[in-house]
Design a protein around this motif. Sequence first.
Motif, PDB file in Angstrom:
ATOM      1  N   PRO A 188       6.540  -6.775  -7.311  1.00 30.28           N
ATOM      2  CA  PRO A 188       6.382  -6.009  -8.625  1.00 30.28           C
ATOM      3  C   PRO A 188       5.905  -6.450  -9.808  1.00 30.28           C
ATOM      4  O   PRO A 188       6.344  -7.891 -10.072  1.00 30.28           O
ATOM      5  N   THR A 189       5.256  -5.827 -10.778  1.00 29.36           N
ATOM      6  CA  THR A 189       5.086  -6.348 -12.078  1.00 29.36           C
ATOM      7  C   THR A 189       6.491  -6.565 -12.507  1.00 29.36           C
ATOM      8  O   THR A 189       7.388  -6.061 -12.577  1.00 29.36           O
ATOM      9  N   GLY A 190       6.664  -7.813 -13.142  1.00 30.46           N
ATOM     10  CA  GLY A 190       7.789  -8.280 -13.949  1.00 30.46           C
ATOM     11  C   GLY A 190       8.786  -9.064 -13.028  1.00 30.46           C
ATOM     12  O   GLY A 190       9.613  -9.432 -13.457  1.00 30.46           O
ATOM     13  N   GLY A 191       8.364  -9.101 -11.787  1.00 34.46           N
ATOM     14  CA  GLY A 191       9.146  -9.561 -10.843  1.00 34.46           C
ATOM     15  C   GLY A 191       8.958 -11.331 -10.815  1.00 34.46           C
ATOM     16  O   GLY A 191       8.373 -11.729 -11.524  1.00 34.46           O
ATOM     17  N   PRO A 192       9.768 -12.006 -10.017  1.00 34.71           N
ATOM     18  CA  PRO A 192       9.547 -13.588 -10.194  1.00 34.71           C
ATOM     19  C   PRO A 192       8.417 -14.132  -9.004  1.00 34.71           C
ATOM     20  O   PRO A 192       8.426 -15.305  -8.878  1.00 34.71           O
ATOM     21  N   ASN A 193       7.428 -12.972  -9.007  1.00 36.99           N
ATOM     22  CA  ASN A 193       6.345 -13.487  -8.208  1.00 36.99           C
ATOM     23  C   ASN A 193       5.080 -13.911  -8.683  1.00 36.99           C
ATOM     24  O   ASN A 193       5.048 -13.442  -9.968  1.00 36.99           O
ATOM     25  N   GLU A 194       4.231 -14.476  -7.945  1.00 36.87           N
ATOM     26  CA  GLU A 194       2.977 -14.991  -8.833  1.00 36.87           C
ATOM     27  C   GLU A 194       2.015 -13.881  -8.858  1.00 36.87           C
ATOM     28  O   GLU A 194       1.121 -13.866  -9.677  1.00 36.87           O
ATOM     29  N   ILE A 195       1.823 -12.986  -7.667  1.00 33.87           N
ATOM     30  CA  ILE A 195       1.003 -12.024  -7.385  1.00 33.87           C
ATOM     31  C   ILE A 195       1.186 -10.656  -7.602  1.00 33.87           C
ATOM     32  O   ILE A 195       2.330 -10.248  -6.967  1.00 33.87           O
ATOM     33  N   VAL A 196       0.592  -9.789  -8.379  1.00 29.91           N
ATOM     34  CA  VAL A 196       0.760  -8.630  -8.428  1.00 29.91           C
ATOM     35  C   VAL A 196      -0.400  -7.740  -7.882  1.00 29.91           C
ATOM     36  O   VAL A 196      -1.660  -8.192  -8.399  1.00 29.91           O
ATOM     37  N   LEU A 197      -0.314  -6.773  -6.981  1.00 31.80           N
ATOM     38  CA  LEU A 197      -1.545  -6.146  -6.567  1.00 31.80           C
ATOM     39  C   LEU A 197      -1.572  -4.699  -7.256  1.00 31.80           C
ATOM     40  O   LEU A 197      -0.463  -4.070  -7.175  1.00 31.80           O
ATOM     41  N   HIS A 198      -2.621  -4.437  -7.621  1.00 32.29           N
ATOM     42  CA  HIS A 198      -2.957  -3.008  -8.016  1.00 32.29           C
ATOM     43  C   HIS A 198      -3.736  -2.321  -7.162  1.00 32.29           C
ATOM     44  O   HIS A 198      -4.709  -2.505  -6.861  1.00 32.29           O
ATOM     45  N   ILE A 199      -2.972  -1.364  -6.698  1.00 32.17           N
ATOM     46  CA  ILE A 199      -3.631  -0.506  -5.387  1.00 32.17           C
ATOM     47  C   ILE A 199      -3.419   0.899  -6.259  1.00 32.17           C
ATOM     48  O   ILE A 199      -2.696   1.497  -6.603  1.00 32.17           O
ATOM     49  N   LEU A 200      -5.024   1.583  -6.008  1.00 36.41           N
ATOM     50  CA  LEU A 200      -5.125   2.958  -6.332  1.00 36.41           C
ATOM     51  C   LEU A 200      -5.786   3.498  -5.267  1.00 36.41           C
ATOM     52  O   LEU A 200      -6.823   3.139  -4.683  1.00 36.41           O
ATOM     53  N   ASP A 201      -5.281   4.787  -5.049  1.00 31.41           N
ATOM     54  CA  ASP A 201      -5.916   5.696  -4.056  1.00 31.41           C
ATOM     55  C   ASP A 201      -7.243   6.214  -4.822  1.00 31.41           C
ATOM     56  O   ASP A 201      -7.856   5.945  -5.722  1.00 31.41           O
TER      57      ASP A 201
ATOM     58  N   PRO B 181       2.997   1.635  -6.643  1.00 29.14           N
ATOM     59  CA  PRO B 181       3.634   0.613  -6.860  1.00 29.14           C
ATOM     60  C   PRO B 181       4.037  -0.088  -5.691  1.00 29.14           C
ATOM     61  O   PRO B 181       4.293   0.436  -4.659  1.00 29.14           O
ATOM     62  N   PHE B 182       4.537  -1.604  -5.725  1.00 25.29           N
ATOM     63  CA  PHE B 182       5.219  -2.127  -4.656  1.00 25.29           C
ATOM     64  C   PHE B 182       6.516  -1.601  -4.371  1.00 25.29           C
ATOM     65  O   PHE B 182       7.478  -1.170  -5.337  1.00 25.29           O
ATOM     66  N   ASP B 183       7.016  -1.220  -3.226  1.00 19.20           N
ATOM     67  CA  ASP B 183       7.917  -0.308  -2.873  1.00 19.20           C
ATOM     68  C   ASP B 183       8.673  -0.914  -1.740  1.00 19.20           C
ATOM     69  O   ASP B 183       9.085  -0.269  -0.729  1.00 19.20           O
ATOM     70  N   ALA B 184       9.188  -2.072  -1.556  1.00 16.96           N
ATOM     71  CA  ALA B 184       9.995  -2.905  -0.930  1.00 16.96           C
ATOM     72  C   ALA B 184      10.866  -3.817  -1.451  1.00 16.96           C
ATOM     73  O   ALA B 184      10.639  -4.248  -2.548  1.00 16.96           O
ATOM     74  N   LYS B 185      12.044  -4.255  -0.756  1.00 16.01           N
ATOM     75  CA  LYS B 185      13.177  -4.885  -1.075  1.00 16.01           C
ATOM     76  C   LYS B 185      12.929  -6.283  -0.176  1.00 16.01           C
ATOM     77  O   LYS B 185      13.209  -6.301   1.040  1.00 16.01           O
ATOM     78  N   ILE B 186      12.354  -7.271  -0.797  1.00 19.01           N
ATOM     79  CA  ILE B 186      12.418  -8.432  -0.135  1.00 19.01           C
ATOM     80  C   ILE B 186      12.734  -9.652  -0.925  1.00 19.01           C
ATOM     81  O   ILE B 186      13.072  -9.526  -2.115  1.00 19.01           O
ATOM     82  N   ARG B 187      13.096 -10.581  -0.256  1.00 16.00           N
ATOM     83  CA  ARG B 187      14.021 -11.743  -0.999  1.00 16.00           C
ATOM     84  C   ARG B 187      12.919 -12.834  -1.063  1.00 16.00           C
ATOM     85  O   ARG B 187      12.349 -13.524   0.060  1.00 16.00           O
ATOM     86  N   LEU B 188      12.585 -13.297  -2.157  1.00 18.45           N
ATOM     87  CA  LEU B 188      11.772 -14.505  -2.375  1.00 18.45           C
ATOM     88  C   LEU B 188      12.493 -15.685  -2.574  1.00 18.45           C
ATOM     89  O   LEU B 188      13.686 -15.766  -3.341  1.00 18.45           O
TER      90      LEU B 188
ATOM     91  N   LEU C 116       1.336  -4.889   3.844  1.00 16.98           N
ATOM     92  CA  LEU C 116       0.977  -4.548   2.871  1.00 16.98           C
ATOM     93  C   LEU C 116       1.293  -2.907   2.733  1.00 16.98           C
ATOM     94  O   LEU C 116       1.531  -2.226   1.915  1.00 16.98           O
ATOM     95  N   ILE C 117       0.667  -2.104   3.753  1.00 13.20           N
ATOM     96  CA  ILE C 117       1.050  -0.856   3.947  1.00 13.20           C
ATOM     97  C   ILE C 117       2.416  -0.461   3.912  1.00 13.20           C
ATOM     98  O   ILE C 117       2.462   0.521   3.216  1.00 13.20           O
ATOM     99  N   THR C 118       3.232  -1.315   4.539  1.00 17.93           N
ATOM    100  CA  THR C 118       4.679  -0.885   4.487  1.00 17.93           C
ATOM    101  C   THR C 118       5.223  -1.035   3.075  1.00 17.93           C
ATOM    102  O   THR C 118       5.960  -0.366   2.408  1.00 17.93           O
ATOM    103  N   TYR C 119       4.916  -2.249   2.451  1.00 16.81           N
ATOM    104  CA  TYR C 119       5.335  -2.746   1.257  1.00 16.81           C
ATOM    105  C   TYR C 119       5.036  -1.783  -0.021  1.00 16.81           C
ATOM    106  O   TYR C 119       5.566  -1.405  -1.002  1.00 16.81           O
ATOM    107  N   TYR C 120       3.768  -1.044   0.340  1.00 19.57           N
ATOM    108  CA  TYR C 120       3.107  -0.203  -0.973  1.00 19.57           C
ATOM    109  C   TYR C 120       3.210   1.435  -0.459  1.00 19.57           C
ATOM    110  O   TYR C 120       2.821   2.347  -1.087  1.00 19.57           O
ATOM    111  N   SER C 121       3.763   1.678   0.676  1.00 20.42           N
ATOM    112  CA  SER C 121       3.857   2.926   1.550  1.00 20.42           C
ATOM    113  C   SER C 121       2.545   3.865   1.509  1.00 20.42           C
ATOM    114  O   SER C 121       2.462   4.712   1.071  1.00 20.42           O
ATOM    115  N   LEU C 122       1.590   3.020   2.083  1.00 24.68           N
ATOM    116  CA  LEU C 122       0.320   3.514   1.980  1.00 24.68           C
ATOM    117  C   LEU C 122      -0.036   4.468   3.144  1.00 24.68           C
ATOM    118  O   LEU C 122       0.664   4.216   4.229  1.00 24.68           O
TER     119      LEU C 122
END
Length: 153
Positions: free
Chosen positions: A57-70, A77-84, A110-116
């Motif tokens: 997610p935006t503001g997380g400890p990750n390097e990549i944020v994906l902006h996904i629009l329908d 938004p990123f909708d998963a709980k993962i351990r980095l 990604l389909i799972t992480y973003y509930s697509l």
Amino acid sequence: MKKELLLVFCVLFFSGGVLGDSEMRLFLENVDSKLRIYVINEGVREIYFNKRFAVGPTGGPNEIVLHILDQEGSPFPFDAKIRLRSAGKKDYVFLAPGDLVGREYPIDNLITYYSLQPGSYSLRAFYGNQHAEPEELSRVKLESNAITLRVED
């Protein structure tokens, strides 16, 4: 006057003022049901780079944020709980001019992480190193090209 212009050029060039989006490019591709994210050093000097490419997610400890629009422009938004795991020495590489580094993610994840849901989506990736150490790491912020992703039933 000539000395002042030369001094300004030298300060900008040698202080890292040239380092930025013009030297590195972030690319996004959908290849064989995998999202491929990679960076190419298009500059003339070597760059110390964090290649972990963790998505989150935006503001997380990750390097990549994906902006996904329908199709209507609504964000997913990123909708998963993962351990980095923490980024470390094995994630840091020197990219020579022309070198590329990247990572692939299964589209199913990604389909799972973003509930697509089934439909078409526009994706764009943003890269930003979130780690303060080591100091030599590039702090470049990058934006990728946009791609279309079709999610089937």
